[in-house]
Design a protein around this motif. Structure first.
Motif, PDB file in Angstrom:
ATOM      1  N   TRP A 167       7.570   7.709  23.948  1.00  0.00           N
ATOM      2  CA  TRP A 167       6.452   7.996  24.850  1.00  0.00           C
ATOM      3  C   TRP A 167       5.152   8.203  24.076  1.00  0.00           C
ATOM      4  O   TRP A 167       4.073   8.129  24.651  1.00  0.00           O
ATOM      5  CB  TRP A 167       6.754   9.238  25.690  1.00  0.00           C
ATOM      6  CG  TRP A 167       7.793   9.016  26.737  1.00  0.00           C
ATOM      7  CD1 TRP A 167       9.089   9.410  26.707  1.00  0.00           C
ATOM      8  CD2 TRP A 167       7.618   8.326  27.978  1.00  0.00           C
ATOM      9  NE1 TRP A 167       9.751   9.009  27.846  1.00  0.00           N
ATOM     10  CE2 TRP A 167       8.852   8.334  28.654  1.00  0.00           C
ATOM     11  CE3 TRP A 167       6.534   7.691  28.591  1.00  0.00           C
ATOM     12  CZ2 TRP A 167       9.036   7.747  29.896  1.00  0.00           C
ATOM     13  CZ3 TRP A 167       6.718   7.101  29.841  1.00  0.00           C
ATOM     14  CH2 TRP A 167       7.954   7.136  30.470  1.00  0.00           C
ATOM     15  N   HIS A 168       5.257   8.503  22.786  1.00  0.00           N
ATOM     16  CA  HIS A 168       4.066   8.809  21.990  1.00  0.00           C
ATOM     17  C   HIS A 168       3.776   7.752  20.930  1.00  0.00           C
ATOM     18  O   HIS A 168       3.146   8.043  19.918  1.00  0.00           O
ATOM     19  CB  HIS A 168       4.204  10.193  21.347  1.00  0.00           C
ATOM     20  CG  HIS A 168       4.064  11.315  22.322  1.00  0.00           C
ATOM     21  ND1 HIS A 168       5.153  11.889  22.951  1.00  0.00           N
ATOM     22  CD2 HIS A 168       2.971  11.956  22.803  1.00  0.00           C
ATOM     23  CE1 HIS A 168       4.737  12.845  23.763  1.00  0.00           C
ATOM     24  NE2 HIS A 168       3.424  12.911  23.691  1.00  0.00           N
ATOM     25  N   VAL A 169       4.233   6.514  21.177  1.00  0.00           N
ATOM     26  CA  VAL A 169       3.842   5.411  20.306  1.00  0.00           C
ATOM     27  C   VAL A 169       2.325   5.247  20.388  1.00  0.00           C
ATOM     28  O   VAL A 169       1.743   5.247  21.486  1.00  0.00           O
ATOM     29  CB  VAL A 169       4.526   4.105  20.725  1.00  0.00           C
ATOM     30  CG1 VAL A 169       4.023   2.953  19.868  1.00  0.00           C
ATOM     31  CG2 VAL A 169       6.032   4.232  20.619  1.00  0.00           C
ATOM     32  N   ALA A 170       1.675   5.136  19.234  1.00  0.00           N
ATOM     33  CA  ALA A 170       0.215   5.011  19.204  1.00  0.00           C
ATOM     34  C   ALA A 170      -0.184   4.329  17.905  1.00  0.00           C
ATOM     35  O   ALA A 170       0.606   4.262  16.942  1.00  0.00           O
ATOM     36  CB  ALA A 170      -0.434   6.390  19.306  1.00  0.00           C
ATOM     37  N   PRO A 171      -1.405   3.795  17.835  1.00  0.00           N
ATOM     38  CA  PRO A 171      -1.868   3.220  16.569  1.00  0.00           C
ATOM     39  C   PRO A 171      -1.787   4.239  15.432  1.00  0.00           C
ATOM     40  O   PRO A 171      -1.983   5.440  15.647  1.00  0.00           O
ATOM     41  CB  PRO A 171      -3.319   2.831  16.868  1.00  0.00           C
ATOM     42  CG  PRO A 171      -3.353   2.605  18.351  1.00  0.00           C
ATOM     43  CD  PRO A 171      -2.402   3.628  18.914  1.00  0.00           C
ATOM     44  N   LEU A 172      -1.492   3.756  14.241  1.00  0.00           N
ATOM     45  CA  LEU A 172      -1.430   4.642  13.079  1.00  0.00           C
ATOM     46  C   LEU A 172      -2.732   5.420  12.921  1.00  0.00           C
ATOM     47  O   LEU A 172      -2.717   6.599  12.547  1.00  0.00           O
ATOM     48  CB  LEU A 172      -1.147   3.824  11.814  1.00  0.00           C
ATOM     49  CG  LEU A 172      -1.189   4.592  10.495  1.00  0.00           C
ATOM     50  CD1 LEU A 172      -0.158   5.708  10.477  1.00  0.00           C
ATOM     51  CD2 LEU A 172      -0.998   3.634   9.320  1.00  0.00           C
TER      52      LEU A 172
ATOM     53  N   LEU B 272       0.824  -1.209   0.000  1.00  0.00           N
ATOM     54  CA  LEU B 272       0.000   0.000   0.000  1.00  0.00           C
ATOM     55  C   LEU B 272       0.860   1.262   0.000  1.00  0.00           C
ATOM     56  O   LEU B 272       0.535   2.249  -0.663  1.00  0.00           O
ATOM     57  CB  LEU B 272      -0.938  -0.002   1.209  1.00  0.00           C
ATOM     58  CG  LEU B 272      -2.100  -0.995   1.111  1.00  0.00           C
ATOM     59  CD1 LEU B 272      -2.755  -1.196   2.468  1.00  0.00           C
ATOM     60  CD2 LEU B 272      -3.134  -0.492   0.095  1.00  0.00           C
ATOM     61  N   LEU B 273       1.950   1.241   0.754  1.00  0.00           N
ATOM     62  CA  LEU B 273       2.855   2.395   0.752  1.00  0.00           C
ATOM     63  C   LEU B 273       3.414   2.631  -0.646  1.00  0.00           C
ATOM     64  O   LEU B 273       3.452   3.772  -1.129  1.00  0.00           O
ATOM     65  CB  LEU B 273       3.987   2.187   1.761  1.00  0.00           C
ATOM     66  CG  LEU B 273       3.590   2.187   3.238  1.00  0.00           C
ATOM     67  CD1 LEU B 273       4.797   1.828   4.106  1.00  0.00           C
ATOM     68  CD2 LEU B 273       3.024   3.537   3.663  1.00  0.00           C
TER      69      LEU B 273
ATOM     70  N   ASP C 242      -5.142   7.620   3.253  1.00  0.00           N
ATOM     71  CA  ASP C 242      -5.543   6.719   2.171  1.00  0.00           C
ATOM     72  C   ASP C 242      -4.973   5.319   2.384  1.00  0.00           C
ATOM     73  O   ASP C 242      -5.628   4.316   2.089  1.00  0.00           O
ATOM     74  CB  ASP C 242      -5.071   7.276   0.832  1.00  0.00           C
ATOM     75  CG  ASP C 242      -5.794   8.563   0.450  1.00  0.00           C
ATOM     76  OD1 ASP C 242      -6.948   8.732   0.882  1.00  0.00           O
ATOM     77  OD2 ASP C 242      -5.196   9.388  -0.257  1.00  0.00           O
ATOM     78  N   VAL C 243      -3.760   5.242   2.889  1.00  0.00           N
ATOM     79  CA  VAL C 243      -3.170   3.941   3.202  1.00  0.00           C
ATOM     80  C   VAL C 243      -3.990   3.245   4.291  1.00  0.00           C
ATOM     81  O   VAL C 243      -4.354   2.066   4.170  1.00  0.00           O
ATOM     82  CB  VAL C 243      -1.704   4.100   3.654  1.00  0.00           C
ATOM     83  CG1 VAL C 243      -1.157   2.773   4.185  1.00  0.00           C
ATOM     84  CG2 VAL C 243      -0.847   4.613   2.503  1.00  0.00           C
ATOM     85  N   LEU C 244      -4.295   3.968   5.339  1.00  0.00           N
ATOM     86  CA  LEU C 244      -5.040   3.400   6.461  1.00  0.00           C
ATOM     87  C   LEU C 244      -6.418   2.905   6.030  1.00  0.00           C
ATOM     88  O   LEU C 244      -6.912   1.890   6.547  1.00  0.00           O
ATOM     89  CB  LEU C 244      -5.188   4.457   7.555  1.00  0.00           C
ATOM     90  CG  LEU C 244      -5.918   4.028   8.827  1.00  0.00           C
ATOM     91  CD1 LEU C 244      -5.104   2.992   9.582  1.00  0.00           C
ATOM     92  CD2 LEU C 244      -6.189   5.240   9.718  1.00  0.00           C
ATOM     93  N   ALA C 245      -7.048   3.597   5.079  1.00  0.00           N
ATOM     94  CA  ALA C 245      -8.401   3.238   4.658  1.00  0.00           C
ATOM     95  C   ALA C 245      -8.486   1.832   4.086  1.00  0.00           C
ATOM     96  O   ALA C 245      -9.567   1.230   4.066  1.00  0.00           O
ATOM     97  CB  ALA C 245      -8.906   4.256   3.637  1.00  0.00           C
ATOM     98  N   ALA C 246      -7.378   1.287   3.640  1.00  0.00           N
ATOM     99  CA  ALA C 246      -7.379  -0.055   3.049  1.00  0.00           C
ATOM    100  C   ALA C 246      -7.332  -1.167   4.089  1.00  0.00           C
ATOM    101  O   ALA C 246      -7.467  -2.343   3.743  1.00  0.00           O
ATOM    102  CB  ALA C 246      -6.198  -0.197   2.091  1.00  0.00           C
TER     103      ALA C 246
ATOM    104  N   LEU D 102       4.834   6.205  -1.619  1.00  0.00           N
ATOM    105  CA  LEU D 102       5.609   6.487  -0.411  1.00  0.00           C
ATOM    106  C   LEU D 102       6.874   5.629  -0.383  1.00  0.00           C
ATOM    107  O   LEU D 102       6.866   4.489  -0.863  1.00  0.00           O
ATOM    108  CB  LEU D 102       4.762   6.216   0.838  1.00  0.00           C
ATOM    109  CG  LEU D 102       3.641   7.231   1.067  1.00  0.00           C
ATOM    110  CD1 LEU D 102       2.630   6.704   2.064  1.00  0.00           C
ATOM    111  CD2 LEU D 102       4.211   8.555   1.541  1.00  0.00           C
ATOM    112  N   PRO D 103       7.963   6.144   0.164  1.00  0.00           N
ATOM    113  CA  PRO D 103       9.233   5.393   0.166  1.00  0.00           C
ATOM    114  C   PRO D 103       9.140   4.156   1.047  1.00  0.00           C
ATOM    115  O   PRO D 103       8.358   4.108   2.004  1.00  0.00           O
ATOM    116  CB  PRO D 103      10.229   6.403   0.750  1.00  0.00           C
ATOM    117  CG  PRO D 103       9.396   7.341   1.573  1.00  0.00           C
ATOM    118  CD  PRO D 103       8.095   7.463   0.834  1.00  0.00           C
TER     119      PRO D 103
END
Length: 344
Positions: A81-86, A28-29, A55-59, A34-35
């Motif tokens: 400290w700010h790791v989170a779901p995409l 998808l990237l 748009d990537v996430l929508a798939a 996207l690189p």
């Protein structure tokens, strides 16, 4: 409140929890230009590619998304400290306005009217924010606060702002309704101190403050909710529960918490008429609340017919566009509502 400055990010590192998702993410990237730079099994997405991540996430399906994590990078420094779901990071990037907008809060006031004679009992303070030449409503603000991990800070900030801006505008004896989300209060003795300090700073009469559990809050911890309401009452304020009849505010909650007021869910009164099958239910709910010593507000009133019906069924107060729209200054009754009580 200090939400993370998304504009300072140089990259996001995307990590998939399984080989299948890793392969899907790579495809998808690439499909979105996207690189595919990989570091420690994570794809490095530069800031120039952030606008394509939605748009990537929508798939990905709803069950797959929690397994896609993003780590922010500023310069060459990873912020673990700010790791989170995409998905959460996509929301943060699309609401980069939140930090600045939350410092420009404004409150529109909507009247709550006594059904006995049409007097304005008080006003509910509804949060807005000025940003980009327009007003942002409560829904987008609350969603952005949750996305940025700032729900607790925003809720307290909004309570203080409502007291500072709206309380001085009230007429003699009128009550200010202030929304709060109990889910962000982990300890009422600690979390509510700034609210009480603000009340004292503006010289507020606590008996003219009514704190209302927000309509979207399905709150399962009855013991903590009782402690929160009792803490407000210990200062002399009153409390209300919202959406009676919607499922969240159950009859058990009414009996256990005994709030001063309860608001009927607007779906119970929308289009209400004499032959409506909801009439016995509304009547029974009003009687039950009264038997517990609780006053009833019918909200969402948009027509004279609805207003007449809830008055006949015993509600104490009403709120809605027919009575008055939210406005920056207290506006009293709308003309059509004033005519309703003036009619013989």
């Amino acid at each position: 409140m200090q939400p993370l400055d998304c504009g300072a990010l140089t990259a996001l590192l995307l990590h998939a929890a399984s080989r299948h998702l890793h392969r899907k993410l790579a495809l998808l990237l690439a499909a979105h230009g996207l690189p595919l730079e990989v570091r420690d099994d994570a794809f490095v997405i530069p800031a120039s590619g952030f606008d394509r991540l939605a748009d990537v996430l929508a798939a990905f399906s709803g069950t797959e998304r929690p397994d896609l994590l993003a780590v922010p990078r500023t310069g060459e420094r990873l912020d673990l400290w700010h790791v989170a779901p995409l998905e959460q990071w996509v929301g943060r990037l699309s609401s980069g306005w939140f930090g600045a907008a939350s410092e420009r809060l404004r409150f529109h006031l909507q009247p709550i009217v006594e059904l006995g004679g049409g007097g304005v009992y008080g006003y509910e303070a509804l949060v807005r924010a000025e940003w980009g030449g327009q007003l942002i409503g409560a829904g987008p603000l609350l969603k952005a606060a949750a996305t940025h991990g700032q729900s607790r800070g925003f809720d307290a900030h909004a309570r203080r702002g409502a007291i500072q801006q709206a309380y001085p505008l009230l007429g003699p004896g009128q009550v200010l309704f202030i929304n709060f989300a109990p889910g962000v209060v982990y300890n009422p003795d600690i979390c509510l101190q700034t609210t009480f300090e603000t009340c004292r700073e503006v010289g507020a009469d606590f008996s003219r403050l009514l704190f209302e559990v927000t309509e979207s809050e399905a709150f399962p911890d009855l013991r903590l909710l009782r402690a929160i309401l009792e803490r407000y009452r210990a200062e002399g304020a009153r409390v209300a529960l919202d959406d009676l009849g919607a499922g969240h505010t159950s009859l058990t909650y009414l009996a256990e918490l005994r709030p001063d007021l309860v608001k009927l869910d607007r779906d119970l009164v929308r289009g209400l008429h004499g032959d409506d099958p909801r009439v016995p239910l509304v009547s029974a709910l009003v009687r039950y609340a009264h038997d517990l010593g609780i006053q009833v507000v019918a909200e969402g009133i948009e027509t004279g017919g609805e207003l007449r019906m809830v008055a006949e069924l015993g509600a104490d107060y009403a709120q809605g566009y027919f009575l008055g729209r939210p406005a920056p200054q207290p506006g009293g009754l709308a003309p059509q509502a004033a005519r309703f009580w003036a009619a013989p």
